[in-house]
Design a protein around this motif. Structure first.
Motif, PDB file in Angstrom:
ATOM      1  N   VAL A  90      43.543  55.511  40.271  1.00 13.03           N
ATOM      2  CA  VAL A  90      43.522  54.294  41.088  1.00 13.03           C
ATOM      3  C   VAL A  90      42.930  53.150  40.286  1.00 13.03           C
ATOM      4  CG1 VAL A  90      43.325  55.545  43.284  1.00 13.03           C
ATOM      5  CG2 VAL A  90      41.257  54.757  42.121  1.00 13.03           C
ATOM      6  N   ASP A  91      43.328  51.924  40.655  1.00 11.77           N
ATOM      7  CA  ASP A  91      42.769  50.739  39.995  1.00 11.77           C
ATOM      8  C   ASP A  91      41.427  50.381  40.628  1.00 11.77           C
ATOM      9  OD1 ASP A  91      43.329  49.365  42.407  1.00 11.77           O
ATOM     10  OD2 ASP A  91      45.096  48.351  41.578  1.00 11.77           O
ATOM     11  N   THR A  95      43.750  51.221  44.716  1.00 14.95           N
ATOM     12  CA  THR A  95      45.192  51.389  44.903  1.00 14.95           C
ATOM     13  C   THR A  95      45.723  52.388  43.887  1.00 14.95           C
ATOM     14  OG1 THR A  95      45.365  49.110  45.669  1.00 14.95           O
ATOM     15  CG2 THR A  95      47.410  50.185  44.960  1.00 14.95           C
ATOM     16  N   THR A  97      47.783  54.090  41.101  1.00  9.85           N
ATOM     17  CA  THR A  97      48.535  53.498  39.997  1.00  9.85           C
ATOM     18  C   THR A  97      49.322  54.532  39.205  1.00  9.85           C
ATOM     19  OG1 THR A  97      46.609  53.763  38.576  1.00  9.85           O
ATOM     20  CG2 THR A  97      46.901  51.607  39.659  1.00  9.85           C
ATOM     21  N   HIS A  98      48.904  55.803  39.272  1.00  6.11           N
ATOM     22  CA  HIS A  98      49.488  56.808  38.396  1.00  6.11           C
ATOM     23  C   HIS A  98      49.133  58.203  38.904  1.00  6.11           C
ATOM     24  CE1 HIS A  98      51.133  58.433  34.714  1.00  6.11           C
ATOM     25  NE2 HIS A  98      50.033  59.140  34.531  1.00  6.11           N
ATOM     26  N   LYS A 129      44.756  49.057  33.321  1.00  8.53           N
ATOM     27  CA  LYS A 129      46.085  49.146  33.954  1.00  8.53           C
ATOM     28  C   LYS A 129      46.145  50.286  34.960  1.00  8.53           C
ATOM     29  CE  LYS A 129      50.964  49.599  32.796  1.00  8.53           C
ATOM     30  NZ  LYS A 129      51.951  49.579  31.729  1.00  8.53           N
ATOM     31  N   TYR A 130      45.765  51.498  34.562  1.00  5.54           N
ATOM     32  CA  TYR A 130      45.838  52.661  35.443  1.00  5.54           C
ATOM     33  C   TYR A 130      44.513  52.958  36.133  1.00  5.54           C
ATOM     34  CZ  TYR A 130      50.525  54.224  34.009  1.00  5.54           C
ATOM     35  OH  TYR A 130      51.865  54.341  33.795  1.00  5.54           O
TER      36      TYR A 130
END
Length: 147
Positions: A90-91, A95, A97-98, A129-130
């Motif tokens: 999660v970010d 949220t 992300t991966h 990013k991830y």
């Protein structure tokens, strides 16, 4: 851009590309062993999302999507014989992300968006990013989950 530029930890922890780029599936699908469709709870219902999982991009919805496949939350990313695991990243806002799937060797396999699949260490993809790993899920390995 190279993978090391996008994911600086990969250069430090090591990785290898295991398949070519593809737009057929994404990381959420790949972690679920589905390389035939894109998994996403998009608002227009254009992509696959498991029935019974909330149609939203939240950590609880992603966990519930994997629960439809027999995964349950667990506390450790350590290898357990007879068990396969998924890590959900999660970010900073929480949220998803991966997602990555653990291999029997203890390494992890990931599909990087529309790019390649790679084998890597769990923290190889942590960055802005991830984000970072928020949940680990597990299920018993079965014949259908061994591909």
């Amino acid at each position: 851009m190279s993978l090391e530029e996008d994911f600086p930890n990969l250069g430090n922890t090591g990785y290898r590309i295991t398949s070519p780029a593809s737009t057929e599936y994404n990381c959420i699908a790949w972690a679920a062993r589905d390389d035939s469709r894109w998994w996403e709870p998009d608002p227009f219902y254009l992509y696959f999302w498991p029935e019974g999982a909330p149609h939203e991009l939240t950590i609880d919805a992603v966990v519930q999507a994997y629960t439809t496949l027999g995964f349950v939350p667990c506390q450790t990313s350590e290898v357990e014989p007879g068990v396969e695991k998924i890590a959900i990243y999660v970010d900073s806002n929480g949220t998803p992300t991966h997602a990555a799937r653990q291999l029997p060797s203890g390494k992890w396999t990931s599909k990087l968006g529309q790019s390649e699949d790679i084998e890597h260490e769990l923290n190889g993809l942590t960055n802005s990013k991830y984000g970072s790993v928020a949940r680990i899920l597990k299920r018993p390995v079965s014949r259908t989950s061994s591909k």
